[in-house]
Design a protein around this motif. Sequence first.
Motif, PDB file in Angstrom:
ATOM      1  N   GLU A 101      -0.596   5.989   0.163  1.00  0.00           N
ATOM      2  CA  GLU A 101       0.290   6.283  -0.952  1.00  0.00           C
ATOM      3  C   GLU A 101       0.907   4.973  -1.400  1.00  0.00           C
ATOM      4  O   GLU A 101       1.417   4.211  -0.603  1.00  0.00           O
ATOM      5  CB  GLU A 101       1.388   7.268  -0.510  1.00  0.00           C
ATOM      6  N   GLN A 118       4.105  18.403  -3.745  1.00  0.00           N
ATOM      7  CA  GLN A 118       2.882  18.070  -3.012  1.00  0.00           C
ATOM      8  C   GLN A 118       2.640  18.971  -1.801  1.00  0.00           C
ATOM      9  O   GLN A 118       1.550  18.961  -1.245  1.00  0.00           O
ATOM     10  CB  GLN A 118       2.909  16.602  -2.572  1.00  0.00           C
ATOM     11  N   CYS A 155      -2.039   7.858  -4.429  1.00  0.00           N
ATOM     12  CA  CYS A 155      -1.252   9.082  -4.273  1.00  0.00           C
ATOM     13  C   CYS A 155      -1.956   9.986  -3.270  1.00  0.00           C
ATOM     14  O   CYS A 155      -3.166  10.159  -3.339  1.00  0.00           O
ATOM     15  CB  CYS A 155      -1.125   9.783  -5.626  1.00  0.00           C
ATOM     16  N   LEU A 156      -1.191  10.554  -2.347  1.00  0.00           N
ATOM     17  CA  LEU A 156      -1.790  11.436  -1.338  1.00  0.00           C
ATOM     18  C   LEU A 156      -2.485  12.633  -1.981  1.00  0.00           C
ATOM     19  O   LEU A 156      -3.377  13.215  -1.384  1.00  0.00           O
ATOM     20  CB  LEU A 156      -0.715  11.921  -0.360  1.00  0.00           C
ATOM     21  N   HIS A 213       7.703   7.121  -8.737  1.00  0.00           N
ATOM     22  CA  HIS A 213       6.469   7.870  -8.483  1.00  0.00           C
ATOM     23  C   HIS A 213       6.788   9.298  -8.013  1.00  0.00           C
ATOM     24  O   HIS A 213       6.233  10.275  -8.519  1.00  0.00           O
ATOM     25  CB  HIS A 213       5.645   7.116  -7.425  1.00  0.00           C
ATOM     26  N   HIS A 247       6.483  13.234  -9.776  1.00  0.00           N
ATOM     27  CA  HIS A 247       5.892  14.454  -9.198  1.00  0.00           C
ATOM     28  C   HIS A 247       6.760  15.668  -9.519  1.00  0.00           C
ATOM     29  O   HIS A 247       6.255  16.743  -9.838  1.00  0.00           O
ATOM     30  CB  HIS A 247       5.776  14.331  -7.673  1.00  0.00           C
TER      31      HIS A 247
HETATM   32 ZN    ZN Z   1       2.018  10.855  -5.267  1.00  0.00          ZN
END
Ligand code: ZN
Length: 194
Positions: A11, A79, A119-120, A161, A165
Amino acid sequence: MTNESQTEAEELRREPPELDPEMLARREAALRHVRKFGDPVLKSRAAQVDLFDEPLRAEIDRMGLLMDDAVGVGLAANQVGLLRRFFVYRVDEDGPIQALVNPLITWTSEQEETFEEGCLSLPGVVVEVTRPAQVRVTAQDRFGEPVELEAGGLEARVIQHELDHLDGVLIIDRTTRGQRREAMRSLRELGAGF
Ligand code: ZN
């Protein structure tokens, strides 16, 4: 990006760590809990948190562990499938995990910086993103107490970031058209569900 040590898991800009097989296995297990591109929850806006209770704190702790196992520097509630406005992050490997609830950017520097971000939720994707170099943020901590902070460098980038999300915005929405096209191609090759 072809080499295994430079995995999708990274990440943002943390250097790919040398992982032993046990850590790799742990990371893969953690990544299975992270929603991937194509999941509508990643394109949705998360809702304000009003209740600062034990379940919230437990969720924050769980996400911190997941982020650690996934070797990420940040993880937003979207996420893990929760549409609630909070995220965890840690830019200093030896530092504590930070959690910001209901974060709001109140000021950004005019000076911008362009860096590669991963990004994961977007396995294998690394794109250049331009963001303000410094930000000021107000938020609440896990108990609902007000927090105010000013950040620069990697911390400013991670905060922006992760806040993206919470608004359903991904790094491919913030990069050049060419890099976005390339990213979509590589996601498709990896069999992302879309
Ligand atoms: Zn991310």
